[in-house]
Enzyme design. Sequence first.
Site, PDB file in Angstrom:
ATOM      1  N   HIS A 379       1.892  -1.993  -1.910  1.00  0.00           N
ATOM      2  CA  HIS A 379       0.456  -1.714  -1.742  1.00  0.00           C
ATOM      3  C   HIS A 379       0.146  -0.918  -0.472  1.00  0.00           C
ATOM      4  O   HIS A 379      -0.863  -0.228  -0.406  1.00  0.00           O
ATOM      5  CB  HIS A 379      -0.344  -3.021  -1.757  1.00  0.00           C
ATOM      6  N   ASP A 380       1.013  -1.001   0.550  1.00  0.00           N
ATOM      7  CA  ASP A 380       0.765  -0.252   1.788  1.00  0.00           C
ATOM      8  C   ASP A 380       1.765   0.885   1.984  1.00  0.00           C
ATOM      9  O   ASP A 380       2.034   1.299   3.127  1.00  0.00           O
ATOM     10  CB  ASP A 380       0.821  -1.194   2.998  1.00  0.00           C
ATOM     11  N   LYS A 383       1.141   3.869   4.368  1.00  0.00           N
ATOM     12  CA  LYS A 383       1.221   3.768   5.837  1.00  0.00           C
ATOM     13  C   LYS A 383       2.395   4.544   6.406  1.00  0.00           C
ATOM     14  O   LYS A 383       2.459   4.762   7.620  1.00  0.00           O
ATOM     15  CB  LYS A 383       1.343   2.295   6.247  1.00  0.00           C
ATOM     16  N   HIS A 408      -4.444   6.383   4.091  1.00  0.00           N
ATOM     17  CA  HIS A 408      -3.133   5.937   3.603  1.00  0.00           C
ATOM     18  C   HIS A 408      -3.152   5.580   2.120  1.00  0.00           C
ATOM     19  O   HIS A 408      -2.142   5.676   1.446  1.00  0.00           O
ATOM     20  CB  HIS A 408      -2.616   4.761   4.437  1.00  0.00           C
ATOM     21  N   HIS A 434      -6.845  -1.122  -3.725  1.00  0.00           N
ATOM     22  CA  HIS A 434      -6.870  -2.481  -3.175  1.00  0.00           C
ATOM     23  C   HIS A 434      -7.766  -2.642  -1.953  1.00  0.00           C
ATOM     24  O   HIS A 434      -7.960  -3.768  -1.474  1.00  0.00           O
ATOM     25  CB  HIS A 434      -5.440  -2.967  -2.875  1.00  0.00           C
ATOM     26  N   HIS A 435      -8.338  -1.519  -1.438  1.00  0.00           N
ATOM     27  CA  HIS A 435      -9.333  -1.622  -0.366  1.00  0.00           C
ATOM     28  C   HIS A 435     -10.754  -1.400  -0.888  1.00  0.00           C
ATOM     29  O   HIS A 435     -11.702  -1.289  -0.085  1.00  0.00           O
ATOM     30  CB  HIS A 435      -9.025  -0.633   0.755  1.00  0.00           C
TER      31      HIS A 435
END
Length: 532
Positions: A379-380, A383, A408, A434-435
Amino acid sequence: MIDDDALLFKDEAPEPGESRADGSIPQDRWKILIVDDEVDVHSVTTYMIKDMEYHNKKFEFLHAYSGQEARQILAGHHDIAVVLLDVVMETDDSGLQLVRYIREVLNNHTVRIVLRTGQPGKAPPAKVILEYDINDYREKTELTLERMLVTVISALRSYNFIVTLENNRKGLRKIIDASGDIFERQSLEKLGSGVLDQLTSILQLHEDALYSHSSGLAVSKIQGQSVVLAATGKFSQYVDQPIGEVKIALMRGALDQARSCPHGFYCESGKCAWYFKSQTGSENFLYFEIAKELDEDDRDLLELFFTNVSLAFDNLFLNRGIEESQKEIIYHMAEAMECRSDETGSHVRRVAEYVRLLALKYGLSEEEAEMFKLASTLHDLGKIGVPDAVLNKPGPLTPEEYQIIQAHVRQGHELLTNSGSPVIRTAARIILEHHERWDGRGYPRGLNGDEIHISSRIVSVADVFDALSNRRIYREAWSWEDVLTYFREQRGKHFDPRLVDILLASQEEFRRVWLQYSEVTGALSGVSSDMV
């Protein structure tokens, strides 16, 4: 002609109607229902064929003296093979009405119906055979011993063929279901069960059979040992156990014999075993019991069947190994990425476990839960394009730095969006969404409510929950109660209210996941005492 179908006459046979002490009929009998209002017809019919056997199975007679009695018997016996049915009983068409009841009300198209009449004028053969689903039509006066034998055996042969086809269809359905989804946890076992059902049906074997497989690959359940993957009947208790722990001496002896026999096949006194070693080095065993001699066709079928089954299992084990390797690669990639941000690598594993837990409690399938769990670890991913100075800044971010952080999600999405893998495509969507927030105030697109995919809504809850309950470079971990209070406040704002309710109702399960991974990684530093 009849001898070719294993029809035998015995000097000492049980009387018609013989049953067990509890009144039930043994399963190894052909059930024949005689429906006629004349008692003499029942007596003569049973006397003519009572000593008959077909395929090593004796006959059991059921008796009804009216259409109504026949309906009651048929409702209680779903495995009647043949109905010998009179046309004229309490009414001129009682028999014909019973035919319609069997086919249309009971929806029984398996039982073979032989219509018998002493008054052919009441039911002309040409009319009856066209309008009613019957399988034979006879006048009572023409049913001599020889004709009776031919009529009954022909009906039984048809019934046996239909039942065999139906059993084969059920076995094939299990195989199709098992191969439909690689994420199904019991796919290997279901495939094994399906092929055993099909084999026992095709060869008319006993229901007790066992299949074991030792792949020699790391993904086998007990590496280096042959493990029972599928079993039926009395062997079902041994599924998932090493073959050496099956405490049946005759079976183990048969398997040992099969290893040294030509073509790996051994069969003696009804105990049969097949041993096959595939090109990948896997050892395969099949054990079954039979009540008849196997002919050459049976043996050829067995050889082809078992060879293909062994190869199918090899392929499934190989696919499972590839799948597990892919999962490990994804996990390691995600953990390596987390290390850049001075956060514990167990963050991705905790989030993955939270995601699976939320998905299952939300009502999603096991397959979807596993898919979301694996995809959530990335999910990240975006980054990777964020400078270390911004990613690891201990203080508040400037508006410009916050824009860099927000970017990101699009960067990570662009890295994965063109993949052909369902897992990677799911991960790309999670990265992008997801944000987002339930109230529409999130980023990058300002989606709200159900516009946000359920996978992304689940990951949002899991990610924030883990972020708040663990130490970050810019703050200490929140207390457990503070975390839960935050989610209560953000219910219907930041987060899907239904998912918040699940989290609050299942907080002890989330606590166990948190403790499991935090203790292993030493991530407890700076955590408030009431968290543990």
